[in-house]
Scaffold this active site. Structure first.
Site, PDB file in Angstrom:
ATOM      1  N   ASN A   8       0.800  -1.228   0.000  1.00  0.00           N
ATOM      2  CA  ASN A   8       0.000   0.000   0.000  1.00  0.00           C
ATOM      3  C   ASN A   8       0.829   1.272   0.000  1.00  0.00           C
ATOM      4  OD1 ASN A   8      -2.403  -1.355  -0.057  1.00  0.00           O
ATOM      5  ND2 ASN A   8      -2.761  -1.248   2.150  1.00  0.00           N
ATOM      6  N   THR A  55      11.040 -18.448 -30.499  1.00  0.00           N
ATOM      7  CA  THR A  55       9.625 -18.368 -30.146  1.00  0.00           C
ATOM      8  C   THR A  55       8.799 -18.610 -31.403  1.00  0.00           C
ATOM      9  OG1 THR A  55      10.177 -16.711 -28.483  1.00  0.00           O
ATOM     10  CG2 THR A  55       7.857 -16.949 -29.070  1.00  0.00           C
ATOM     11  N   LYS A  81       6.110 -18.364 -34.110  1.00  0.00           N
ATOM     12  CA  LYS A  81       5.244 -17.293 -34.609  1.00  0.00           C
ATOM     13  C   LYS A  81       4.413 -17.824 -35.771  1.00  0.00           C
ATOM     14  CE  LYS A  81       7.410 -14.272 -31.920  1.00  0.00           C
ATOM     15  NZ  LYS A  81       6.780 -13.544 -30.813  1.00  0.00           N
ATOM     16  N   LYS A 122       2.275 -15.847 -32.951  1.00  0.00           N
ATOM     17  CA  LYS A 122       2.113 -16.264 -31.565  1.00  0.00           C
ATOM     18  C   LYS A 122       0.727 -16.833 -31.296  1.00  0.00           C
ATOM     19  CE  LYS A 122       3.076 -12.161 -29.940  1.00  0.00           C
ATOM     20  NZ  LYS A 122       3.289 -11.073 -28.943  1.00  0.00           N
ATOM     21  N   LYS A 152       9.919 -22.315 -28.258  1.00  0.00           N
ATOM     22  CA  LYS A 152       9.199 -21.739 -27.121  1.00  0.00           C
ATOM     23  C   LYS A 152       7.759 -21.415 -27.484  1.00  0.00           C
ATOM     24  CE  LYS A 152       9.084 -17.407 -24.477  1.00  0.00           C
ATOM     25  NZ  LYS A 152       7.913 -16.848 -25.172  1.00  0.00           N
ATOM     26  N   ASP A 198       4.839 -18.895 -27.126  1.00  0.00           N
ATOM     27  CA  ASP A 198       4.729 -17.486 -26.771  1.00  0.00           C
ATOM     28  C   ASP A 198       3.999 -17.367 -25.445  1.00  0.00           C
ATOM     29  OD1 ASP A 198       3.703 -14.529 -27.009  1.00  0.00           O
ATOM     30  OD2 ASP A 198       5.207 -14.785 -28.566  1.00  0.00           O
ATOM     31  N   GLU A 199       4.294 -16.302 -24.715  1.00  0.00           N
ATOM     32  CA  GLU A 199       3.658 -16.140 -23.402  1.00  0.00           C
ATOM     33  C   GLU A 199       2.141 -16.035 -23.498  1.00  0.00           C
ATOM     34  OE1 GLU A 199       4.929 -12.034 -24.840  1.00  0.00           O
ATOM     35  OE2 GLU A 199       5.737 -14.071 -24.847  1.00  0.00           O
ATOM     36  N   HIS A 212       8.904 -16.516 -18.292  1.00  0.00           N
ATOM     37  CA  HIS A 212       8.676 -15.303 -19.074  1.00  0.00           C
ATOM     38  C   HIS A 212       8.234 -14.192 -18.141  1.00  0.00           C
ATOM     39  CE1 HIS A 212       7.227 -12.480 -22.108  1.00  0.00           C
ATOM     40  NE2 HIS A 212       7.983 -13.154 -22.961  1.00  0.00           N
TER      41      HIS A 212
END
Length: 480
Positions: free
Chosen positions: A123, A173, A175, A177, A201, A203-204, A294
């Site tokens: 906070n 990665t 693609k 994605k 990989k 993609d996230e 990631h």
């Protein structure tokens, strides 16, 4: 309440509001080896003295609240309170200060990044007396580090599992994605691994969407891994993203990956959360899975220089929570990252002991004792012309990940992988022969093109591509 009780309870208590600095600003305090130390960049509201602002941060992130309360007398505030013990003006910035705060270790649950962050970056970041607040760095004491498992395996164990030494690891990665079917996705994985990459990989963004459910993707990717391993004789892997909407679903996906016999899974640790990440890291160690991390959402937290949290803190938190790889910027690619700052937190990820070095943004000496290291992953807008710089900047203990720089090759995915592998091998050989990659890098790549048509084609496609934008998050004039 009896008169006797009321009289006893009222001794030493005075209702009302008092300045934070009377209790929480302690410039004479000598920090302890067991304290968690924090460096905050503080921008006070007009009229708020820096000492009061620093004390407010210490108070609101530890035992303090906006007024004195009866129950203060039921504990030892001197034992549990945070202390602002030093304040420095930031050179070149108006009304910005670095406030150093020490927290007693007993304020934090053992082995819990979640609890540590709930206090230190909770906070207090919405406190009205501050215009902006940024956590620049943390010193994690060894006593607290020993309560964490950390990375499931670490750098050396990963190299032993993969039987790959003496060079950076190569990844890609897949693609686009989003939008591929599971079968076409698996085909791309196979072609990249067969061409010479160590990893591909998810993609996230890829979890379990209508166009490609997670179980189908896992099956086709496992087939691609085993087929490419059989053809190349090398151990291969694909980062199967286990991130899900619930911890239970995440664990189900990790368990299925283990049953398939694949070497590595993946997690989006900021969107997934530290509790989920630590649970997954424990499972991965117990079951022999590597864990790729990631950092999706990090720039929301760390990109602005005056508010939020620097990525070096998120990197330290990940090393505590657990992960074998984490994305760490590229310096030369399309994503944010100044060279000295990036190398600073890369060392914090990999090394056992890192000295304070304000020229790289490192505010505290950090001793990781026996906690394993994490491989930094360079990914985002990189291609074969970047290979010499990446090899020189990141060294062997890294993962260089080319998405578009593999799949965008004019001849296809496998030739794109070949081009990257040839470029990497050429750079490693040149470095081992004593050549200067920073100065001779382009010539090294041109020479390698003579015996690799795949590399020559890649060099022609990306010869004009540059991402030359000044980083937002830079070092201060005095090296802060």
């Amino acid at each position: 309440m009896s008169p006797q009780t009321e009289t006893k309870a009222s001794v030493g208590f005075k209702a009302g509001v008092k300045d934070y600095k009377l209790t929480y600003y302690t410039p004479d305090y000598q920090t302890k080896d067991t304290d968690i130390l924090a460096a905050f960049r503080v921008t006070p509201q007009p009229g708020v003295p820096p000492e009061e602002a620093g004390a407010a941060v210490a108070a609101e992130s530890s035992t303090g609240t906006w007024t004195t309360v009866w129950t203060d007398g039921l504990t030892s505030l001197d034992r549990y309170k945070g202390r602002c013990y030093r304040i420095e003006r930031v050179i070149g910035e108006k009304d910005q200060y670095i406030a150093y705060v020490a927290y007693p270790l007993d304020l934090f649950e053992e082995g819990s990044v979640t609890n540590m962050f709930t206090s230190i970056v909770g906070n207090v970041f919405g406190f009205k007396a501050l215009r902006a607040l940024r956590l620049e760095d943390l010193r994690i004491p060894t006593a607290y580090i020993k309560t964490f498992q950390g990375p499931p395996h670490g750098i050396q164990v990963e190299r032993d599992k993969l039987n790959k030494y003496g060079r950076p690891l190569l990844g890609c990665t897949i693609k686009p994605k989003l939008g591929l079917s599971a079968k076409n996705y698996g085909r791309a994985v196979y072609e990249c691994l067969r061409g010479g990459l160590d990893f591909t990989k998810d993609d996230e963004n890829v979890n379990s969407q209508p166009f490609m459910r997670w179980r189908d993707r896992f099956l086709f990717c496992a087939e691609a891994i085993y087929k490419s391993q059989a053809e190349t004789g090398e151990i291969k892997g694909h980062y199967l993203n286990a991130t899900a909407g619930t911890c239970e679903e995440m664990m189900k996906r990790a368990i299925f990956a283990r049953e398939l016999g694949v070497p590595i899974v993946m997690h989006d640790y900021l969107t997934g959360g530290f509790t989920a990440n630590t649970s997954l890291a424990h499972y991965c160690r117990d079951n022999g899975l590597l864990l790729h991390i990631h950092r999706a959402m990090h720039a929301v937290i760390d990109r602005q220089k005056n508010h939020g949290m620097h990525f070096r803190v998120l990197a330290k938190a990940l090393r505590l929570s657990g992960g074998d790889h984490i994305h760490a910027g590229t310096v030369v690619g399309k994503l944010e990252g100044e060279r000295e700052i990036t190398l600073g937190f890369v060392d914090l990820l990999r090394d056992d002991f890192v000295e304070q070095d304000r020229s790289r943004g490192i505010y505290f000496t950090q001793d990781w004792v026996s906690l394993p290291g994490v491989l930094p992953v360079a990914s985002g807008g990189i291609h074969v012309w970047h290979m010499p710089a990446l090899t020189e900047i990141f060294g062997d203990d890294s993962v260089l990940q080319f998405g578009g720089g593999t799949l965008g090759h004019p001849w296809g995915n496998a030739p794109g992988a070949v081009a990257n592998r040839v470029a990497l091998e050429a750079c490693v050989q040149a470095r081992n022969e004593g050549r200067d990659l920073a100065r001779e890098g382009n010539e090294i790549i041109r020479q390698a093109c003579k015996w690799s048509p795949e590399l020559a084609a890649a060099c022609e496609v990306w010869k004009e591509i540059r991402f030359e934008f000044k980083p937002v998050d830079t070092l201060d004039p005095d090296g802060n």
